[in-house]
Design a protein around this motif. Structure first.
Motif, mmCIF file in Angstrom:
data_model
loop_
_atom_site.group_PDB
_atom_site.id
_atom_site.type_symbol
_atom_site.label_atom_id
_atom_site.label_comp_id
_atom_site.label_asym_id
_atom_site.label_seq_id
_atom_site.Cartn_x
_atom_site.Cartn_y
_atom_site.Cartn_z
ATOM 1 N N ALA A 18 -12.040 12.232 11.989
ATOM 2 C CA ALA A 18 -11.332 12.770 10.822
ATOM 3 C C ALA A 18 -9.858 12.366 10.845
ATOM 4 O O ALA A 18 -9.320 11.898 9.834
ATOM 5 C CB ALA A 18 -11.469 14.284 10.768
ATOM 6 N N TRP A 19 -9.191 12.537 11.993
ATOM 7 C CA TRP A 19 -7.771 12.199 12.068
ATOM 8 C C TRP A 19 -7.549 10.710 11.816
ATOM 9 O O TRP A 19 -6.527 10.314 11.251
ATOM 10 C CB TRP A 19 -7.179 12.631 13.408
ATOM 11 C CG TRP A 19 -6.811 14.079 13.447
ATOM 12 C CD1 TRP A 19 -7.656 15.148 13.358
ATOM 13 C CD2 TRP A 19 -5.502 14.615 13.573
ATOM 14 N NE1 TRP A 19 -6.937 16.318 13.422
ATOM 15 C CE2 TRP A 19 -5.616 16.018 13.559
ATOM 16 C CE3 TRP A 19 -4.237 14.045 13.709
ATOM 17 C CZ2 TRP A 19 -4.517 16.861 13.666
ATOM 18 C CZ3 TRP A 19 -3.145 14.882 13.823
ATOM 19 C CH2 TRP A 19 -3.287 16.275 13.792
ATOM 20 N N ASN A 20 -8.473 9.872 12.221
ATOM 21 C CA ASN A 20 -8.316 8.435 11.995
ATOM 22 C C ASN A 20 -8.458 8.035 10.537
ATOM 23 O O ASN A 20 -8.103 6.921 10.162
ATOM 24 C CB ASN A 20 -9.271 7.633 12.885
ATOM 25 C CG ASN A 20 -8.698 7.429 14.275
ATOM 26 O OD1 ASN A 20 -7.495 7.265 14.455
ATOM 27 N ND2 ASN A 20 -9.565 7.455 15.276
ATOM 28 N N THR A 21 -8.933 8.931 9.685
ATOM 29 C CA THR A 21 -8.941 8.643 8.249
ATOM 30 C C THR A 21 -7.526 8.710 7.681
ATOM 31 O O THR A 21 -7.261 8.168 6.623
ATOM 32 C CB THR A 21 -9.821 9.635 7.458
ATOM 33 O OG1 THR A 21 -9.219 10.937 7.486
ATOM 34 C CG2 THR A 21 -11.245 9.649 7.965
ATOM 35 N N ARG A 22 -6.658 9.445 8.357
ATOM 36 C CA ARG A 22 -5.282 9.676 7.904
ATOM 37 C C ARG A 22 -5.273 10.311 6.499
ATOM 38 O O ARG A 22 -4.406 10.049 5.683
ATOM 39 C CB ARG A 22 -4.458 8.397 7.961
ATOM 40 C CG ARG A 22 -4.315 7.867 9.371
ATOM 41 C CD ARG A 22 -3.514 6.596 9.474
ATOM 42 N NE ARG A 22 -4.088 5.423 8.836
ATOM 43 C CZ ARG A 22 -5.027 4.641 9.364
ATOM 44 N NH1 ARG A 22 -5.521 4.921 10.541
ATOM 45 N NH2 ARG A 22 -5.467 3.586 8.718
ATOM 46 N N ASP A 23 -6.239 11.172 6.263
ATOM 47 C CA ASP A 23 -6.379 11.875 4.991
ATOM 48 C C ASP A 23 -6.024 13.342 5.215
ATOM 49 O O ASP A 23 -6.853 14.112 5.728
ATOM 50 C CB ASP A 23 -7.817 11.736 4.489
ATOM 51 C CG ASP A 23 -8.081 12.463 3.181
ATOM 52 O OD1 ASP A 23 -7.270 13.324 2.767
ATOM 53 O OD2 ASP A 23 -9.131 12.180 2.576
ATOM 54 N N PRO A 24 -4.792 13.753 4.856
ATOM 55 C CA PRO A 24 -4.354 15.126 5.130
ATOM 56 C C PRO A 24 -5.261 16.196 4.526
ATOM 57 O O PRO A 24 -5.485 17.235 5.147
ATOM 58 C CB PRO A 24 -2.959 15.191 4.519
ATOM 59 C CG PRO A 24 -2.505 13.779 4.462
ATOM 60 C CD PRO A 24 -3.743 12.958 4.234
ATOM 61 N N PHE A 53 2.532 18.725 6.703
ATOM 62 C CA PHE A 53 2.897 18.116 7.987
ATOM 63 C C PHE A 53 2.179 16.784 8.174
ATOM 64 O O PHE A 53 2.788 15.773 8.539
ATOM 65 C CB PHE A 53 2.543 19.070 9.135
ATOM 66 C CG PHE A 53 2.602 18.410 10.473
ATOM 67 C CD1 PHE A 53 3.805 18.253 11.132
ATOM 68 C CD2 PHE A 53 1.450 17.916 11.071
ATOM 69 C CE1 PHE A 53 3.870 17.618 12.367
ATOM 70 C CE2 PHE A 53 1.499 17.291 12.295
ATOM 71 C CZ PHE A 53 2.709 17.132 12.942
ATOM 72 N N LEU A 54 0.856 16.768 7.937
ATOM 73 C CA LEU A 54 0.089 15.537 8.151
ATOM 74 C C LEU A 54 0.512 14.435 7.184
ATOM 75 O O LEU A 54 0.557 13.259 7.555
ATOM 76 C CB LEU A 54 -1.405 15.821 8.029
ATOM 77 C CG LEU A 54 -1.984 16.704 9.139
ATOM 78 C CD1 LEU A 54 -3.422 17.099 8.804
ATOM 79 C CD2 LEU A 54 -1.891 16.027 10.492
ATOM 80 N N THR A 55 0.833 14.797 5.957
ATOM 81 C CA THR A 55 1.317 13.809 4.984
ATOM 82 C C THR A 55 2.598 13.167 5.494
ATOM 83 O O THR A 55 2.747 11.936 5.475
ATOM 84 C CB THR A 55 1.549 14.484 3.617
ATOM 85 O OG1 THR A 55 0.301 15.018 3.154
ATOM 86 C CG2 THR A 55 2.111 13.508 2.608
ATOM 87 N N ARG A 56 3.503 13.983 5.963
ATOM 88 C CA ARG A 56 4.775 13.490 6.514
ATOM 89 C C ARG A 56 4.546 12.660 7.778
ATOM 90 O O ARG A 56 5.130 11.595 7.956
ATOM 91 C CB ARG A 56 5.667 14.703 6.795
ATOM 92 C CG ARG A 56 7.088 14.398 7.136
ATOM 93 C CD ARG A 56 7.916 15.680 7.238
ATOM 94 N NE ARG A 56 7.553 16.496 8.390
ATOM 95 C CZ ARG A 56 6.939 17.677 8.344
ATOM 96 N NH1 ARG A 56 6.610 18.210 7.189
ATOM 97 N NH2 ARG A 56 6.668 18.346 9.449
ATOM 98 N N LYS A 57 3.679 13.138 8.644
ATOM 99 C CA LYS A 57 3.383 12.458 9.904
ATOM 100 C C LYS A 57 2.890 11.043 9.645
ATOM 101 O O LYS A 57 3.411 10.078 10.195
ATOM 102 C CB LYS A 57 2.325 13.261 10.671
ATOM 103 C CG LYS A 57 1.748 12.574 11.891
ATOM 104 C CD LYS A 57 0.622 13.401 12.483
ATOM 105 C CE LYS A 57 -0.043 12.738 13.659
ATOM 106 N NZ LYS A 57 0.832 12.469 14.779
#
Length: 141
Positions: A18-24, A53-57
């Motif tokens: 999921a994190w590797n999708t980079r989809d917040p 946070f994830l969008t910014r990251k």
């Protein structure tokens, strides 16, 4: 929720994918609506703050590619170690090393995440995490 080794490994793999999708939006749905996070020196509460946070990251951590490994588990908790690589806007590559502590609600959503992370400057030639998805034949450990 009580994890077995099999279910803990599956949860870690699902998080990595999921994190590797980079989809917040997608990633935030794995957390309870009132989930509490500590990520480095930031403290977040709730899905909206997690999405922001994830969008910014991922806007700053370009070409982000992550690998997570199960460290240990017990009851409704999992400990994970991870590495990810990324480059900044200037093209400098980084490898980030970290540990996470996860706690889950009965419905399987994560209600608490604590992450400690350190960044190491690397040359592009020293990268070892290539691509955003782990090959299926590559073991987690």
């Amino acid at each position: 929720m009580n994890f077995t080794e099999e279910t803990a490994r599956a949860k870690v793999r699902a998080a990595e994918d999921a994190w590797n999708t980079r989809d917040p939006e997608r990633v935030s749905l794995a957390y309870t609506p009132d989930s509490v996070w500590r990520n480095r020196d930031e403290f977040l509460t709730g899905r909206e703050e997690i999405r922001e946070f994830l969008t910014r990251k991922w806007a700053g951590e370009r070409d982000y590619a992550l690998r997570k490994d199960l460290w240990t588990f017990g009851g409704n908790r999992i400990a994970v170690r991870f590495q990810y690589e990324w480059h900044d806007a200037d093209g400098q590559w980084w490898r980030s090393y970290g540990n996470e502590l996860w706690e889950f609600a009965d419905d399987g959503l994560m209600r608490r995440r604590e992450a400690s992370i350190n960044d190491v400057r690397i040359d592009e030639a020293d990268r070892r995490i290539l691509g955003d998805r782990r090959p299926k034949e590559l073991p987690l450990a």
